[in-house]
Design a protein around this motif. Sequence first.
Motif, PDB file in Angstrom:
ATOM      1  N   THR A 257      -3.756   1.380  -1.068  1.00  0.00           N
ATOM      2  CA  THR A 257      -2.915   0.666  -0.082  1.00  0.00           C
ATOM      3  C   THR A 257      -3.953  -0.030   0.833  1.00  0.00           C
ATOM      4  OG1 THR A 257      -1.254   2.675   0.361  1.00  0.00           O
ATOM      5  CG2 THR A 257      -1.597   1.069   1.981  1.00  0.00           C
TER       6      THR A 257
ATOM      7  N   GLN B 135      -3.589  -4.099   1.066  1.00  0.00           N
ATOM      8  CA  GLN B 135      -3.378  -4.562   2.366  1.00  0.00           C
ATOM      9  C   GLN B 135      -4.410  -5.737   2.750  1.00  0.00           C
ATOM     10  OE1 GLN B 135      -2.818  -1.214   4.980  1.00  0.00           O
ATOM     11  NE2 GLN B 135      -0.749  -1.282   4.675  1.00  0.00           N
TER      12      GLN B 135
ATOM     13  N   GLU C 150       1.005  -7.019   5.015  1.00  0.00           N
ATOM     14  CA  GLU C 150       2.298  -6.494   5.331  1.00  0.00           C
ATOM     15  C   GLU C 150       2.979  -5.200   4.416  1.00  0.00           C
ATOM     16  OE1 GLU C 150       1.547  -9.003   3.904  1.00  0.00           O
ATOM     17  OE2 GLU C 150       2.843  -9.619   2.288  1.00  0.00           O
TER      18      GLU C 150
ATOM     19  N   SER D 191       3.420  -1.747   2.952  1.00  0.00           N
ATOM     20  CA  SER D 191       3.283  -0.669   3.640  1.00  0.00           C
ATOM     21  C   SER D 191       2.975   0.599   2.524  1.00  0.00           C
ATOM     22  CB  SER D 191       4.765  -0.280   4.252  1.00  0.00           C
ATOM     23  OG  SER D 191       5.567  -0.003   3.330  1.00  0.00           O
TER      24      SER D 191
ATOM     25  N   SER E 175       4.216   3.111   2.316  1.00  0.00           N
ATOM     26  CA  SER E 175       5.598   3.821   1.351  1.00  0.00           C
ATOM     27  C   SER E 175       5.814   2.879   0.162  1.00  0.00           C
ATOM     28  CB  SER E 175       6.811   4.163   2.401  1.00  0.00           C
ATOM     29  OG  SER E 175       7.352   2.763   2.961  1.00  0.00           O
TER      30      SER E 175
END
Lengths: 150, 150
Positions: free
Chosen positions: B46, B50, B55, B57, B59
């Motif tokens: 992640t 990122q 942006e 996420s 999840s």
Amino acid sequence: MPREVDTIDEILSTIRSADHRVTTAKRTVVEVLVSANEHMTVEAITAAVQQRRPEVSPSTVYRILEEFEELGIVVHAHLSQAAAVFHLAGAIHGHLTCDICKVTFEIPASHFDALSKDLLKTFGFQLDRHHVALTGTCEKCRATINGPKP
Amino acid sequence: MPREVDTIDEILSTIRSADHRVTTAKRTVVEVLVSANEHMTVEAITAAVQQRRPEVSPSTVYRILEEFEELGIVVHAHLSQAAAVFHLAGAIHGHLTCDICKVTFEIPASHFDALSKDLLKTFGFQLDRHHVALTGTCEKCRATINGPKP
DNA sequence: TTAGATGCAAAGACTTTGCGCACTT
DNA sequence: AAGTGCGCAAAGTCTTTGCATCTAA
């Protein structure tokens, strides 16, 4: 005859030998683990313990299992991807879990003898034979692979 | 030359072939995984994603990794006891993690050939060679076992 | 007595899910 | 245009921790 009692006493001795205290909660956890023939999740252990001693909290069970693991009394494994399972260290073995039906069965550590030797020789890595958890598919499920998975 | 680009395109094709959509988030996850030489936690993936696409996420990363695993693009393993780690499925191998220093290294799947054959013959169990995670102690740590553990 | 263990409840780490909007096809 | 995928935030699991009280030794 209660062979289990011997095992229980042996474990309690181990605890005392390490200068740890033997408490009611610990004794109950030991009893549960000894009478269990399967590896259990913390949840299952807690439930079994609370059947005898309802006041014992899950956090205590976690603490006790952590202590027991340090003492070499129990080992745990992460089978599928959910909660960890614990069992007495006495029975050295590996876990085989089917990815499809989730069935887990235990196999003698002897099956890892060759691998263990190989890893030691090749990588200098000493396999923890108490902690081998493997996944794959069992015979039944492979025979049943006709439609899509559930 | 960017051999990585080939791999990326190959994976994107796999996604499209399965009638799944190729999105910016998925493309970025693929890029991260391809450029990674190590297996990564979701957190690390992640973070890397990122860095390029703030942006995206966590999840979404979880969802994408779940999808990728179904498509056979990635595999995951539970090494020590913390978060799962993911990596491209292309490199079939096992994980060896040292219980003491937590170092993890990968070994060729060939080391499991004999075990795999044995398990199949003895238990009808087809080992998932993408997903073998073993623990033990590495050479360095065994050599250093003088004092108590940290 | 007294250091260590426990119960309870709250916090933490990791992962999953619901919902409305955006974007791929 | 149609429907999947996404971001956000909240909920869910599993596990750990703080603290006052209790207890084994």
